[in-house]
Design a protein around this motif. Structure first.
Motif, PDB file in Angstrom:
ATOM      1  N   SER A 132       0.732  -1.308  -0.046  1.00 24.21           N
ATOM      2  CA  SER A 132      -0.005  -0.137  -0.018  1.00 24.21           C
ATOM      3  C   SER A 132       0.869   1.303   0.032  1.00 24.21           C
ATOM      4  O   SER A 132       0.538   2.337  -0.783  1.00 24.21           O
ATOM      5  CB  SER A 132      -0.962  -0.051   1.255  1.00 24.21           C
ATOM      6  OG  SER A 132      -1.707   1.105   1.449  1.00 24.21           O
ATOM      7  N   ARG A 136       2.778   1.827  -3.308  1.00 26.92           N
ATOM      8  CA  ARG A 136       1.905   2.139  -4.520  1.00 26.92           C
ATOM      9  C   ARG A 136       1.427   3.636  -4.470  1.00 26.92           C
ATOM     10  O   ARG A 136       1.338   4.414  -5.464  1.00 26.92           O
ATOM     11  CB  ARG A 136       0.348   1.385  -4.473  1.00 26.92           C
ATOM     12  CG  ARG A 136      -0.485   1.692  -5.366  1.00 26.92           C
ATOM     13  CD  ARG A 136      -1.760   0.757  -5.167  1.00 26.92           C
ATOM     14  NE  ARG A 136      -2.355   0.661  -3.884  1.00 26.92           N
ATOM     15  CZ  ARG A 136      -3.404   1.956  -3.585  1.00 26.92           C
ATOM     16  NH1 ARG A 136      -3.396   2.635  -4.492  1.00 26.92           N
ATOM     17  NH2 ARG A 136      -3.755   1.784  -2.415  1.00 26.92           N
ATOM     18  N   LYS A 137       1.197   3.971  -3.158  1.00 26.06           N
ATOM     19  CA  LYS A 137       0.652   5.414  -2.912  1.00 26.06           C
ATOM     20  C   LYS A 137       1.709   6.321  -3.078  1.00 26.06           C
ATOM     21  O   LYS A 137       1.611   7.376  -3.498  1.00 26.06           O
ATOM     22  CB  LYS A 137       0.011   5.461  -1.463  1.00 26.06           C
ATOM     23  CG  LYS A 137      -1.249   4.820  -1.329  1.00 26.06           C
ATOM     24  CD  LYS A 137      -1.700   4.955  -0.094  1.00 26.06           C
ATOM     25  CE  LYS A 137      -3.069   4.355   0.454  1.00 26.06           C
ATOM     26  NZ  LYS A 137      -3.294   4.480   2.006  1.00 26.06           N
ATOM     27  N   PHE A 138       2.851   5.828  -2.668  1.00 27.40           N
ATOM     28  CA  PHE A 138       4.113   6.668  -2.764  1.00 27.40           C
ATOM     29  C   PHE A 138       4.354   6.812  -4.439  1.00 27.40           C
ATOM     30  O   PHE A 138       4.886   8.205  -4.813  1.00 27.40           O
ATOM     31  CB  PHE A 138       5.467   5.953  -2.137  1.00 27.40           C
ATOM     32  CG  PHE A 138       6.630   6.786  -2.119  1.00 27.40           C
ATOM     33  CD1 PHE A 138       6.815   7.949  -1.257  1.00 27.40           C
ATOM     34  CD2 PHE A 138       7.738   6.771  -3.131  1.00 27.40           C
ATOM     35  CE1 PHE A 138       7.976   8.773  -1.317  1.00 27.40           C
ATOM     36  CE2 PHE A 138       8.792   7.753  -3.112  1.00 27.40           C
ATOM     37  CZ  PHE A 138       8.953   8.672  -2.190  1.00 27.40           C
ATOM     38  N   MET A 198      -0.023   5.833  -7.518  1.00 26.15           N
ATOM     39  CA  MET A 198      -0.876   4.752  -8.106  1.00 26.15           C
ATOM     40  C   MET A 198      -2.022   4.306  -7.546  1.00 26.15           C
ATOM     41  O   MET A 198      -1.862   4.080  -6.354  1.00 26.15           O
ATOM     42  CB  MET A 198      -0.049   3.634  -8.558  1.00 26.15           C
ATOM     43  CG  MET A 198       1.115   4.136  -9.475  1.00 26.15           C
ATOM     44  SD  MET A 198       2.128   2.383  -9.900  1.00 26.15           S
ATOM     45  CE  MET A 198       3.224   2.834 -11.326  1.00 26.15           C
TER      46      MET A 198
END
Lengths: 95, 151
Positions: free
Chosen positions: B67, B70-72, B75
Motif C-alpha cells: 500500500s 503504490r501510494k508513494f 498509483m
C-alpha cells in the motif's frame, strides 16, 4: 493575529505537504482512521481549504482542508498555523 | 527559564506508514509550546528513504508495504496492477488486505516490484545477487525498516 488571506494559506498548505509537522494527536487519529502519511500528503497537495475554522489558541488559527487520498477515500485535516504549519487532527468525514 | 525548543531522540519509532520505521537519530520540536514533541522531518525525504530501503533490501513485502509503495508512486490499485501486467486490481487489493502480515505474493512478483521501484529511483542495475537474495529471503518475522537520515 487575523486569519490568513486565502492565497497565503493555500501556499502554506501546499508547502506543508513536504515540510509541516504532524501532531501526536493527528498521528494517533491517522492510525485509528486507517490513513497513512501518503494520504495526508495527497490531501494537502490536492485538497480544498476553508477560509478558517476557529481560533485555536492566542492568535493561532485553525483551518480545515478537505480532500481525498489516491484511492478516492475522503479525508479532512485540521491544520493550525503558528510559526509553522501543524496538522492538528485527521478526520474521516464519512463516519 | 526559557522553554527548550528542540531535542534529539535516538531509535525513534515512526508508525505513520502502517509498518514500523526506526530512525536512528531524530530531532524533535514543540512548535505550539504545549509539550507535544513532534519530529522535525521532511515527509517527502522520509518517504523517499523508506521507499529506497524497501527497494534495496531483500525484505519480503507485507500488505502495508505494498500500500505504501503504490501510494508513494501515486498509483491507484488499477494503475499498480497494470504496471505489473495484471488483468485487474484484484490481486493488489488481496495483497493490501493482508495488512501487517506478509502479502503472500510470489518471489518473482516481488522482484518485479523492486525492479519498478529501482527504476523509479534511477538505479540502472539490478544485480543477480540481489534477485537471488529476495528469492532466498524467508518470510519469518516482519522486521522494522531502519533508517539513518543525513541532515
Amino acid at each position: 493575529m487575523k486569519p490568513l488571506p486565502s492565497a497565503e494559506l493555500h501556499r502554506l498548505i501546499r508547502h506543508a505537504s513536504n515540510h509541516g509537522f504532524r501532531s501526536i494527536h493527528a498521528r494517533r487519529r491517522m492510525e485509528e482512521r486507517q490513513f497513512d502519511f501518503n494520504d495526508l500528503t495527497h490531501c494537502l497537495r490536492t485538497g480544498r481549504h476553508n477560509p478558517f475554522l476557529d481560533e485555536f489558541k492566542n492568535g493561532t488559527w485553525r483551518y480545515r482542508v478537505e480532500g481525498r487520498n489516491i484511492d478516492g477515500r475522503a479525508i479532512d485535516l485540521v491544520v493550525a498555523i503558528a510559526n509553522t504549519i501543524i496538522i492538528v487532527t485527521v478526520i474521516n468525514p464519512n463516519r | 527559564m526559557a522553554r527548550k525548543k528542540s531535542k534529539t531522540k535516538k531509535n525513534y519509532l515512526i508508525k505513520g506508514y502502517g509498518f514500523p520505521v526506526i530512525v536512528d537519530e531524530i530531532e524533535l520540536d514543540d512548535p505550539l509550546g504545549d509539550g507535544d514533541w513532534v519530529p522535525r522531518i521532511n515527509e517527502v525525504k522520509l518517504g523517499h528513504a523508506v521507499f529506497e530501503a524497501l527497494a534495496i533490501s531483500p525484505i519480503r513485502f507485507t500488505g502495508t508495504h505494498i500500500s505504501f509503495i503504490r501510494k508513494f508512486m501515486n498509483m491507484t490499485q488499477e494503475d499498480f496492477a497494470m504496471a505489473l501486467g495484471l488483468l485487474n486490481h484484484g490481486a493488489v487489493s488481496k495483497w493490501e488486505r493482508k495488512s501487517s502480515d506478509f502479502a503472500g505474493m510470489k518471489p518473482g512478483t516481488e522482484v518485479l516490484i523492486k525492479a519498478i521501484m529501482r527504476e523509479r529511483l534511477g538505479h540502472r542495475e539490478f544485480p543477480i545477487a540481489d534477485i537471488k537474495a529476495i528469492a532466498a529471503e524467508e518470510e519469518g518475522e516482519v522486521k522494522p525498516i531502519r533508517l539513518h537520515l543525513v541532515a
